[in-house]
Every structure is written in C-alpha cells, then in structure tokens.
Design an enzyme around this catalytic site. Structure first.
Site, PDB file in Angstrom:
ATOM      1  N   GLU A 175       0.827  -1.211   0.000  1.00  0.00           N
ATOM      2  CA  GLU A 175       0.000   0.000   0.000  1.00  0.00           C
ATOM      3  C   GLU A 175       0.860   1.261   0.000  1.00  0.00           C
ATOM      4  O   GLU A 175       1.276   1.730   1.058  1.00  0.00           O
ATOM      5  CB  GLU A 175      -0.936   0.014   1.221  1.00  0.00           C
ATOM      6  N   LYS A 217      -2.520  -1.937  -3.198  1.00  0.00           N
ATOM      7  CA  LYS A 217      -3.561  -1.084  -2.600  1.00  0.00           C
ATOM      8  C   LYS A 217      -3.137   0.379  -2.746  1.00  0.00           C
ATOM      9  O   LYS A 217      -2.419   0.910  -1.904  1.00  0.00           O
ATOM     10  CB  LYS A 217      -3.754  -1.443  -1.126  1.00  0.00           C
TER      11      LYS A 217
HETATM   12  P1  13P Z   1      -9.417   4.281   3.939  1.00  0.00           P
HETATM   13  O1  13P Z   1     -10.250   3.568   2.905  1.00  0.00           O
HETATM   14  O2  13P Z   1     -10.215   4.907   5.035  1.00  0.00           O
HETATM   15  O3  13P Z   1      -8.387   5.186   3.317  1.00  0.00           O
HETATM   16  O4  13P Z   1      -8.614   3.148   4.711  1.00  0.00           O
HETATM   17  C1  13P Z   1      -8.016   2.149   4.004  1.00  0.00           C
HETATM   18  C2  13P Z   1      -6.762   1.775   4.653  1.00  0.00           C
HETATM   19  O5  13P Z   1      -6.588   0.647   5.055  1.00  0.00           O
HETATM   20  C3  13P Z   1      -5.726   2.817   4.791  1.00  0.00           C
HETATM   21  O6  13P Z   1      -4.528   2.214   5.201  1.00  0.00           O
END
Ligand code: 13P
Length: 340
Positions: A175, A217
């Site tokens: 991510e 992500k």
């Molecule tokens: P949000 O969809 O609220 O951005 O959270 C997703 C997430 O896991 C951020 O690390």
C-alpha cells in the site's frame, strides 16, 4: 507458491472486495470521538463484532484486515474473530506495519517502520489465521515532494515486507498511499503516482517477490482535496487507469483501492467508472476503511440497540461497492432501502 496465488485471486473474486478494519489505537479513537464514545477495549470489540457478524456481508466482502488487538479478540458468542470470518468464507488479514515515522534528514516526509522482528510476528499471525497482510507507506504531494529519497526508502521497505510475507505463506498487500491533501492538479497526482509505482515494482522485482501472490492497494489519481476545478468522475477514472496501465505489471492479480478520505459515494462512483470501461489486465476492487464504515459507525453510535441499524448501513455500502467492482453500480442505488 500456488496457495498464495489462490488467496490473492480469492480476495479479488468477482463483485467482492476487502473491508479495512485495522485502524490503529490512535485512528479508532478519532473515529469514536466523532460519535462521542470512548475508545475502550470493550467498545472496540463491540464495534468490530457488529461489522463482522453482519448477515450476508460475505456476498460482497472477500477479506477483512484486522489490527493486532482485533485478531486476538472474539465475537459475543466467544468465537475468535478470525474463526468467525473464516466460517463465513471471509479471509482474515492483518496490518503488520508499525506506522509512518519521520524520515531522517527529510523534512515533512515519512518512512514506514516495522521490519524488525517481522518474520516472527508473521509466523504468529499465520497461526492465528491471517492469510494476507497490509503495509502502508505514505507520501505527501507538494511542488517538491515526495523526494526520490522518500520514494525509494519506502519502496525498499515495502518489498522487504512483501518478501517476508511470502516466505510465511501470507499474501502481501502493498500500500503506497499518496495523500491527497493539498492543491495539486490531477496531472501532478498522476506524475507522482507513476514515480512511486515505478520504484515499488523495481524493488519488488529485485527482492524476488512473486507478483502473482501480491495485491496492490493504491490511492486513486485525484486532484488535491483543496484544488480548484477538481477532476470529475470520468477524468479520475481515465488518469488512474492510464497510470496503472503504464506501471503495474499484468501479473498482479488485483488492485484494491483505499478510499483515503473521499466521500462514500465518490469512492464507489470512481471504482465503478474504471470497471465500466473494462475488462482490464487486473481486477479492480476496493479495500476501503472509511468509505465502507462511515455510515455504519454513525448508525451504530455505540448503542447496543442500534447494532442492526449499523449492520444495515454496512451491508448496503458493501453491496454498492460490490456492484462497482463489477461496473454495475448506478447512483440511484444509493436511495435503495438498506435492508439486511
Ligand atoms: P481508507 O479507505 O479509510 O483510506 O482506509 C483504508 C486503509 O486501510 C488505509 O490504510
């Protein structure tokens, strides 16, 4: 490796996506502050219990990302949360990074920590039922940031995390979140996302990570939240797809977006617009925290007699995002009664 491939594919099964319920202690406190309830261990357990026991959520939810405290907690009937999720066909996941910390000698930038002892922590999480994990790096956009230093330091850490996960039989979700605060144009957002993804896939390749056993992500490519003339739904879909077509290998089975502070409806509409122009080389789905939970948190409000109302709100949002993951969402669906 094939078990990793199977897990990654199952997480992006048609019409399904991931619930991110891995808010750290500080973040969940902020969420609870917004509805005026105290962040105690019991309230955190009760809130996650409400989400995870929602009847039918598994129609649209393939996996749930848990936090260290949550993976050790149990539902009201005593079933450990990972077992409860598994019994519904939902794959338990775990956040394993230990947060974004100031990057040395780089004013205003962060690097994500948590590699020390990670091999041992992953082994324990695997015994607790986790089959996928998450590590979040963050970058800010200004005229000068992010620096190449920040981009490569975070890419290196993400790849070290991903390699350790695969060794442990756990699918790594990588991510790289480019924060959308600020006034940047969508073109600048596109440029920065490309640099971040180029570094990430270079490091993943160099560190021998099997891309078929990973998921990405990312943030969507947006105009800054404070920009004037912000890009609309179709433009966001076009710039985001253009960026991924250039930088994300087709071996990656799925891209599961974070919502990152977009409104619930925007997060759903953007995902839908991208899928409506498919098929694409990878599945495009969601791994939303706020955009799946916000209405449920409000409806629940910390009250035991509002659990069903909270579940209805969560189920409804999951259903709409499930539709968007197949390109079948229409804004009129927002007005449907949220029936469990
Ligand atoms: P949000 O969809 O609220 O951005 O959270 C997703 C997430 O896991 C951020 O690390």
């Amino acid at each position: 490796m094939s078990e990793l491939h199977e897990t990654a594919k199952a997480l992006v099964a048609e019409g399904k996506g991931i619930l991110a319920a891995d808010e750290s202690g500080g973040t969940i406190k902020k969420r609870f502050d917004s509805i005026g309830i105290e962040s105690t261990e019991q309230n955190r357990r009760a809130y996650r219990d409400m989400l995870f026991t929602t009847p039918g959520a598994e129609e649209y939810i393939s996996g749930v990302i848990l936090y260290d405290e949550t993976i050790r907690q149990s539902a009201h009937d005593g079933t450990p949360f990972p077992k409860l999720l598994e019994s519904k066909g939902i794959i338990p996941g775990i956040k394993v990074d230990q947060g974004a910390k100031p990057l040395a000698l780089a004013e205003g930038e962060t690097v994500t920590e948590g590699l020390d002892g990670l091999r041992e922590r992953l082994a324990e999480y695997h015994t607790l039922g986790a089959r996928f994990a998450k590590w979040r790096a963050t970058y800010s956009i200004t005229d000068d940031l992010p620096s190449e230093y920040c981009v490569w330091a975070n890419a290196h850490a993400l790849a070290r995390y991903a390699a350790l996960c695969q060794e442990a039989g756990i699918v790594p979700i990588v991510e790289p979140e480019i924060l959308q605060e600020g006034t940047h144009t969508i073109e600048r957002g596109y440029h920065v996302a490309g640099r971040v993804l180029l570094a990430l896939y270079t490091e993943l390749f160099d560190q021998r990570v099997d891309l078929e056993g990973t998921l990405l992500k990312p943030n969507m490519v947006l105009s800054g939240y404070d920009a004037s003339n912000r890009a609309g739904v179709d433009e966001v879909a076009e710039w985001t797809l253009k960026c991924f077509y250039k930088h994300v290998p087709a071996a990656v089975p799925g891209i599961v977006f974070l919502s990152g502070g977009q409104s619930d409806e925007d997060a759903t509409a953007h995902l839908n617009a991208m899928n409506a122009s498919g098929p694409h080389p990878w599945k495009l789905s969601f791994s939303y925290g706020r955009a799946l939970q916000a209405p449920a948190l409000q409806a629940w409000g910390g009250k035991a007699d509002q659990v069903e109302a909270g579940q209805r709100a969560y189920y409804h949002r999951a259903k709409l995002n499930g539709a968007a993951a197949s390109g079948l969402y229409a804004p009129e669906m927002e007005r449907e009664t949220a029936n469990v």
